[in-house]
Scaffold this motif. Structure first.
Motif, PDB file in Angstrom:
ATOM      1  N   ALA A 212       6.551  18.340 -14.472  1.00 36.45           N
ATOM      2  CA  ALA A 212       7.259  19.624 -14.494  1.00 36.45           C
ATOM      3  C   ALA A 212       8.236  19.688 -13.325  1.00 36.45           C
ATOM      4  O   ALA A 212       8.079  18.986 -12.322  1.00 36.45           O
ATOM      5  N   GLU A 213       9.222  20.523 -13.457  1.00 37.98           N
ATOM      6  CA  GLU A 213      10.297  20.578 -12.456  1.00 37.98           C
ATOM      7  C   GLU A 213       9.773  20.815 -11.041  1.00 37.98           C
ATOM      8  O   GLU A 213      10.273  20.230 -10.078  1.00 37.98           O
ATOM      9  N   ASP A 214       8.750  21.662 -10.911  1.00 40.86           N
ATOM     10  CA  ASP A 214       8.260  22.005  -9.570  1.00 40.86           C
ATOM     11  C   ASP A 214       7.365  20.925  -8.955  1.00 40.86           C
ATOM     12  O   ASP A 214       7.014  21.008  -7.774  1.00 40.86           O
ATOM     13  N   ILE A 215       6.978  19.912  -9.733  1.00 39.54           N
ATOM     14  CA  ILE A 215       6.184  18.810  -9.162  1.00 39.54           C
ATOM     15  C   ILE A 215       6.794  17.450  -9.510  1.00 39.54           C
ATOM     16  O   ILE A 215       6.134  16.418  -9.384  1.00 39.54           O
ATOM     17  N   TYR A 216       8.052  17.473  -9.920  1.00 41.25           N
ATOM     18  CA  TYR A 216       8.702  16.251 -10.390  1.00 41.25           C
ATOM     19  C   TYR A 216       8.715  15.147  -9.340  1.00 41.25           C
ATOM     20  O   TYR A 216       8.603  13.961  -9.658  1.00 41.25           O
ATOM     21  N   PHE A 217       8.848  15.524  -8.080  1.00 40.26           N
ATOM     22  CA  PHE A 217       8.956  14.525  -7.018  1.00 40.26           C
ATOM     23  C   PHE A 217       7.608  14.178  -6.382  1.00 40.26           C
ATOM     24  O   PHE A 217       7.563  13.429  -5.408  1.00 40.26           O
ATOM     25  N   LEU A 218       6.529  14.709  -6.921  1.00 36.84           N
ATOM     26  CA  LEU A 218       5.204  14.392  -6.393  1.00 36.84           C
ATOM     27  C   LEU A 218       4.639  13.157  -7.094  1.00 36.84           C
ATOM     28  O   LEU A 218       5.091  12.762  -8.168  1.00 36.84           O
ATOM     29  N   ASN A 219       3.609  12.577  -6.495  1.00 35.56           N
ATOM     30  CA  ASN A 219       3.030  11.343  -7.031  1.00 35.56           C
ATOM     31  C   ASN A 219       2.315  11.531  -8.363  1.00 35.56           C
ATOM     32  O   ASN A 219       2.091  10.557  -9.085  1.00 35.56           O
TER      33      ASN A 219
END
Length: 308
Positions: A212-219
């Motif tokens: 999802a957009e709000d966790i896109y850059f998380l592992n």
């Protein structure tokens, strides 16, 4: 009349007895004597060197008592070092246990989140090239325990609830080792567990959840979802590469979808977006990769069907 032969034998026996007594075991029990003996041996050896008496040098070097004294001293040094090491270990263990008791009493009524917050307040525990103090070691152990406690608690929740908890924990503190970092790690591990046996279609359909957009850059997205997708995608590419009929059928189906978009006469941006949704997802993405693997070309736009 005194029998000189008997006296000689007695003297030899006595000398042998004395010599047997002063072996390595004897010198190990009498280190002062060993050090004196070794000093005498070295003095004799030094004298022999000055006199350039090779036979005497060899004799002293191989002298039983000299060797016994030297070996006893070396063994004693090893023993003393071991005893000192054990003493220090016992001392450090006691200091660590004392600090552990103090810390556990300090956080006895605190949650794992608040305990981790207390850990983050500790100063002087991350100094480079410096041995950690008993207090720092104790806090590292307690911190690790609290992280495990937090992970165990969070992992009982579904992915969406873990995400909600993470968002809350990350509002005010995103430092390394913080509660936020713990929740992010659990989110990643949960995503990995959820997708471990999923097929490519399921993984593809879950992208909106795990990326999802709000966790896109998380592992959870960059590692867990992406690794699961790559693994299953590679399997599907191999399947299309090895099976002609399925490859041709899928490739031509993708070509039909692209042709349908062409007929809509859309603006370039909208047209490109729709085409990417087809060519960048299952099964067209895998068919495109299989096309390249088969050596049919490197540019795949699905503008032309494959004929049998």
């Amino acid at each position: 009349m005194i029998n000189l032969k008997v006296i000689g034998l007695v003297l030899i026996a006595e000398l042998s007895l004395v010599r047997c007594e002063k072996n390595q075991e004897y010198y190990l029990k009498h280190i002062d004597s060993a050090e004196k003996k070794l000093k005498d041996c070295r003095n004799d050896l030094d004298l022999a060197f000055r006199q350039k008496d090779d036979k005497l040098i060899e004799k002293i070097r191989n002298h039983t008592e000299c060797q016994a004294a030297k070996n006893a001293i070396n063994e004693d040094r090893i023993l003393q070092a071991k005893l000192e090491q054990e003493r220090k270990a016992a001392e450090e263990k006691l200091a660590l246990e004392t600090e552990m008791t103090t810390i556990r009493n300090q956080i006895a009524d605190k949650s794992w989140q608040k305990s981790i917050n207390e850990y983050l307040k500790i100063e002087g525990c991350n100094v480079l090239f410096s041995a950690p103090s008993p207090k720092c070691k104790a806090w590292e152990i307690v911190y690790s325990e609290k992280v495990d406690e937090g992970k165990k608690e969070l992992k009982q929740l579904p992915f969406e609830d873990i995400k909600a908890q993470m968002m809350s924990l990350c509002k005010f503190d995103r430092r390394q080792g913080s509660n936020c970092a713990v929740a992010q790690l659990v989110l990643e591990e949960k995503a990995t567990e959820d997708l471990v046996n999923a097929d490519i279609q399921t993984i593809d359909s879950k992208k909106s959840l795990y990326c999802a957009e709000d966790i896109y850059f998380l592992n959870a997205c960059r590692n867990s979802w992406q690794n699961a997708w790559n693994k299953e995608s590679d399997k599907q590419v191999k399947f299309f590469t090895d099976n002609d009929d399925e490859f041709i059928k899928t490739f031509n189906s993708c070509a039909d979808k692209i042709a349908d978009i062409e007929e809509l006469n859309l603006e370039w941006r909208e047209k490109n977006t729709l085409e990417h949704k087809i060519t960048g997802t299952y099964p067209c993405y895998q068919a495109k990769k299989a096309y390249i693997e088969r050596g049919l070309g490197y540019s795949v736009d699905f503008k032309k069907k494959i004929e049998k």
